[in-house]
Design a protein around this motif. Structure first.
Motif, short mmCIF file in Angstrom:
data_model
loop_
_atom_site.label_atom_id
_atom_site.label_comp_id
_atom_site.label_asym_id
_atom_site.label_seq_id
_atom_site.Cartn_x
_atom_site.Cartn_y
_atom_site.Cartn_z
N LYS A 37 0.84 -1.20 0.00
CA LYS A 37 0.00 0.00 0.00
C LYS A 37 0.88 1.25 0.00
O LYS A 37 0.87 2.05 0.94
CB LYS A 37 -0.94 -0.02 1.19
N GLU A 96 -3.29 7.46 -3.98
CA GLU A 96 -4.37 6.48 -4.13
C GLU A 96 -5.49 6.81 -3.16
O GLU A 96 -5.27 6.91 -1.96
CB GLU A 96 -3.84 5.07 -3.87
N HIS A 125 -8.58 2.13 -4.62
CA HIS A 125 -8.20 0.99 -3.78
C HIS A 125 -8.61 -0.32 -4.44
O HIS A 125 -8.13 -1.38 -4.03
CB HIS A 125 -8.85 1.11 -2.40
N ARG A 133 0.33 -4.76 -8.33
CA ARG A 133 -0.77 -3.82 -8.15
C ARG A 133 -2.06 -4.39 -8.73
O ARG A 133 -3.16 -4.09 -8.26
CB ARG A 133 -0.47 -2.50 -8.87
#
Length: 215
Positions: A108, A113, A118, A166
């Motif tokens: 994270k 973001e 998310h 990701r």
């Protein structure tokens, strides 16, 4: 949904596809990390990530349009801003609808973001890269010798999204497909230079140098 009732689950066939996608993604990451050239580039993936983030792109094109109101560029500038806004909106809607979680191995530490970012499907970076490539190849063509670097950047970005963990492979594929669709939509919505000049003149309340206006 009543309190305490189980959450809705995807259909069995979709669960099987997602499970296969997760397994293929893991194998791709292991394969990619086993290759010395790709493994040595891992430290550069974060920089590559920033090169196609929606906020820097939109901020750059707004500033570029405001500071350089060249009549030869105004059509590209206005349409690119519209395309970036379209991409951000469609990706946000798709992510909020599908709500697919990112790979468990994802760290994270992504740049800026928030909100639907998310979630994993589709990849906004990949949709944006594919859309930009479509625009510069088909809608506002750049010299052909720039096509290869542009496609190399797009491909490298898509691969890096998986190797950074990701996204899953289907997230990247979905992003590329969405980017092409956005490019096709922009082909239908493309604003001509004269209308782009009028829009910028209306927004800035200034006349663009070299432009002609009906009075």
């Amino acid at each position: 949904m009543a309190e305490g009732s189980p959450k809705r689950r995807p259909p069995t066939w979709l669960q099987e596809i997602l499970s296969a996608d997760e397994e293929l993604t893991r194998k791709f990451v292991v394969w990619g990390n086993s290759l010395a050239p790709l493994h040595s580039l891992r430290k550069h993936y974060k920089a590559l990530e920033v090169t196609c983030h929606g906020i820097p792109w939109l901020a750059f094109w707004i500033a570029f349009t405001w500071l350089f109101n060249n009549t030869h560029l105004i059509g590209l500038q206005v349409n690119m801003i519209m395309a970036l806004i379209l991409d951000i909106v469609l990706v946000a809607i798709a992510k909020a609808f599908f709500r697919r979680r990112r790979p468990l191995e994802n760290k994270k530490d992504a740049f800026a973001e928030f909100g639907p970012d998310h979630f994993s499907f589709p990849s906004g970076h990949c949709s944006r890269a594919a859309m930009v490539a479509f625009i510069f190849i088909f809608l506002w063509p750049i010299p052909i010798f720039f096509h290869l670097p542009l496609l190399a950047w797009t491909t490298a970005l898509c691969i890096s999204r998986v190797l950074m963990q990701r996204h899953h492979l289907l997230d990247v594929i979905g992003g590329v497909v969405l980017g092409v669709i956005e490019g096709l939509l922009m082909a239908l919505l493309w604003i001509g230079d004269s209308n782009a000049m009028w829009i910028m003149s209306f927004i800035s309340d200034e006349k663009i140098a070299g432009a002609e206006y009906d009075v």
